[in-house]
Scaffold this motif. Structure first.
Motif, short mmCIF file in Angstrom:
data_model
loop_
_atom_site.label_atom_id
_atom_site.label_comp_id
_atom_site.label_asym_id
_atom_site.label_seq_id
_atom_site.Cartn_x
_atom_site.Cartn_y
_atom_site.Cartn_z
N MET A 1 83.33 20.85 27.64
CA MET A 1 82.93 19.87 26.56
C MET A 1 82.00 20.29 26.20
O MET A 1 80.77 20.63 25.44
CB MET A 1 83.71 18.69 26.49
CG MET A 1 82.47 17.66 24.34
SD MET A 1 84.20 16.49 24.86
CE MET A 1 82.83 15.19 25.71
N PHE B 1 84.57 18.25 19.00
CA PHE B 1 84.63 17.62 20.27
C PHE B 1 85.44 16.51 20.58
O PHE B 1 85.41 16.51 21.26
CB PHE B 1 83.81 17.70 20.90
CG PHE B 1 82.75 18.77 21.14
CD1 PHE B 1 82.95 20.71 22.18
CD2 PHE B 1 81.46 19.56 20.27
CE1 PHE B 1 82.56 20.70 22.22
CE2 PHE B 1 81.31 20.09 20.11
CZ PHE B 1 81.15 21.41 21.45
N GLN C 1 90.25 13.77 27.48
CA GLN C 1 89.69 13.32 29.09
C GLN C 1 89.94 11.64 29.68
O GLN C 1 90.26 11.67 30.03
CB GLN C 1 87.74 13.96 28.26
CG GLN C 1 86.86 13.17 29.85
CD GLN C 1 85.30 13.57 29.02
OE1 GLN C 1 85.01 14.26 28.36
NE2 GLN C 1 84.51 12.95 29.98
N GLN D 1 79.10 21.43 23.73
CA GLN D 1 78.36 19.90 22.85
C GLN D 1 76.72 20.81 22.72
O GLN D 1 75.89 20.58 21.27
CB GLN D 1 78.60 19.37 23.62
CG GLN D 1 78.35 17.62 22.99
CD GLN D 1 78.71 16.58 23.29
OE1 GLN D 1 79.08 16.41 24.85
NE2 GLN D 1 78.75 15.36 22.42
N TRP E 1 95.37 13.83 18.32
CA TRP E 1 93.56 15.04 18.43
C TRP E 1 92.73 14.43 18.60
O TRP E 1 92.05 14.02 18.89
CB TRP E 1 94.12 16.66 18.41
CG TRP E 1 95.09 17.12 18.69
CD1 TRP E 1 96.20 18.15 18.37
CD2 TRP E 1 95.22 17.97 20.47
NE1 TRP E 1 96.14 19.12 19.29
CE2 TRP E 1 95.90 18.75 20.51
CE3 TRP E 1 94.50 17.71 21.57
CZ2 TRP E 1 96.33 19.54 21.36
CZ3 TRP E 1 94.36 18.62 22.34
CH2 TRP E 1 95.69 18.89 22.67
N PRO F 1 87.75 18.87 31.31
CA PRO F 1 87.30 19.21 30.35
C PRO F 1 85.90 18.49 29.35
O PRO F 1 85.35 19.45 28.74
CB PRO F 1 88.38 17.88 29.13
CG PRO F 1 89.59 18.49 29.97
CD PRO F 1 88.86 18.30 31.88
N PHE G 1 88.60 17.07 22.68
CA PHE G 1 87.64 17.48 24.13
C PHE G 1 87.98 16.39 24.49
O PHE G 1 88.18 15.51 25.69
CB PHE G 1 86.86 18.10 24.22
CG PHE G 1 87.07 19.27 24.22
CD1 PHE G 1 87.56 20.65 25.18
CD2 PHE G 1 87.13 19.82 22.70
CE1 PHE G 1 87.53 21.84 25.01
CE2 PHE G 1 87.10 21.26 22.70
CZ PHE G 1 87.26 22.22 23.37
N GLU G 2 87.41 14.89 23.28
CA GLU G 2 86.83 13.78 24.28
C GLU G 2 88.55 12.81 24.75
O GLU G 2 88.30 11.90 25.48
CB GLU G 2 86.27 13.03 22.98
CG GLU G 2 85.75 11.32 24.02
CD GLU G 2 84.97 11.01 23.30
OE1 GLU G 2 84.04 10.09 22.90
OE2 GLU G 2 84.47 11.58 21.93
#
Length: 304
Positions: free
Chosen positions: A94, A142, A149, A98, A180, A90, A145-146
């Motif tokens: 990301m 993002f 992670q 990013q 999310w 990820p 994604f974070e």
């Protein structure tokens, strides 16, 4: 008839030439989307990801469990090399995306805002203002994604959510605010302020260093390092709050204020404990943003 035809032909050619010249001027005056900035941003960010990931994971463990550096390193060492890079996919994806959005959108916003600069804010502030907008876009893209992670790196989730597919399935069953986009507001604040400070500082710092006869690549590297320090120190508590909120799945799903109060109590109302892991954050940020800035600036100069 021959002269009349020649005159008509000549007039027609003149009109076509004037139209072409006019179109050319209009094309020059229109802002062109700098696609190279998107590509260069992605490449420069990707280079740093694998190098700094072990440092990032150590910092995350400190933020989550409030452990000392040696304790966090020992935990990761005992888990082994394979688990050390658990969750690396990820951030690789990301960070590449990013960097693409961070540099690309900032450059695009910079061009779009330029005509309005003198009316609403000083031109010198333009990069920072464009950076604020970029931080908002970055957060929207993002935060999911974070979130994934953070869940992967929290060892407390190993049994209940051992795989990426399990995590995705669980988050899809939650509301956006609890799934999310958990910790969206502190993430938005951190990203917007961080991007604004970075783009507002890096170029002026690099110019000052160049005036001191510092090589361009070294100027870019040092400006990225200094900018990262200025950003990391004041915004570190927000990063700790985000890490703690995003690492949890289910439970009480506390809001920002309640989560901050819980974190503050957990850290025994001590700034020293709250900033535990800060030294590694500075080290990681110095390395990653120094390298990223230097690579991006060099790629930009070569393409220009």
């Amino acid at each position: 008839m021959g002269k009349l035809g020649a005159m008509c032909y000549s007039s027609k050619r003149e009109m076509q030439q004037n139209l072409a010249d006019s179109n050319g001027k209009n094309d020059l005056s229109e802002p062109v989307i700098p696609l190279h900035s998107y590509m260069h941003g992605g490449i420069s960010s990707l280079v740093c990801t694998v190098i700094t990931f072990p440092v990032y994971k150590t910092v995350f463990r400190q933020q989550l469990h409030s452990t000392l550096i040696r304790e966090a390193v020992l935990q990761l060492y005992e888990e082994g090399l394979l688990k050390l890079y658990r969750g690396v996919v990820p951030p690789m994806l990301m960070k590449t995306l990013q960097g693409t959005i961070l540099f690309g959108f900032q450059n695009t916003f910079l061009q779009q805002l330029s005509p309005w600069a003198e009316s609403y804010f000083p031109r010198a502030m333009l990069p920072a203002v464009a950076g604020l907008g970029t931080g908002v876009v970055e957060c929207l893209f993002f935060t999911p994604f974070e979130r994934v992670q953070s869940i992967l790196q929290n060892s407390g989730n190993d049994r209940s959510l051992p795989t990426l597919s399990k995590i995705v399935g669980r988050l899809r069953s939650e509301t956006l605010a609890n799934g999310w986009y958990r910790a969206f507001l502190p993430t938005l604040t951190r990203n917007a302020l961080g991007s604004g400070l970075y783009f507002g500082l890096k170029d002026p710092l690099a110019r000052v260093l160049c005036e001191k006869d510092c090589p361009p690549i070294a100027s870019s590297f040092v400006s990225g390092m200094v900018s990262s320090i200025v950003i990391s120190l004041p915004l570190y508590p927000l990063s700790v709050l985000v890490a703690n909120m995003q690492a949890q799945v289910g439970g009480d799903n506390l809001g920002v204020r309640a989560s901050w109060h819980q974190l503050w109590q957990k850290r025994q109302r001590s700034l020293v404990l709250l900033y535990r892991g800060g030294s590694l954050v500075i080290l990681r940020s110095c390395i990653s943003w120094g390298i990223t800035t230097a690579i991006y600036d060099q790629l930009t100069k070569r393409s220009g």
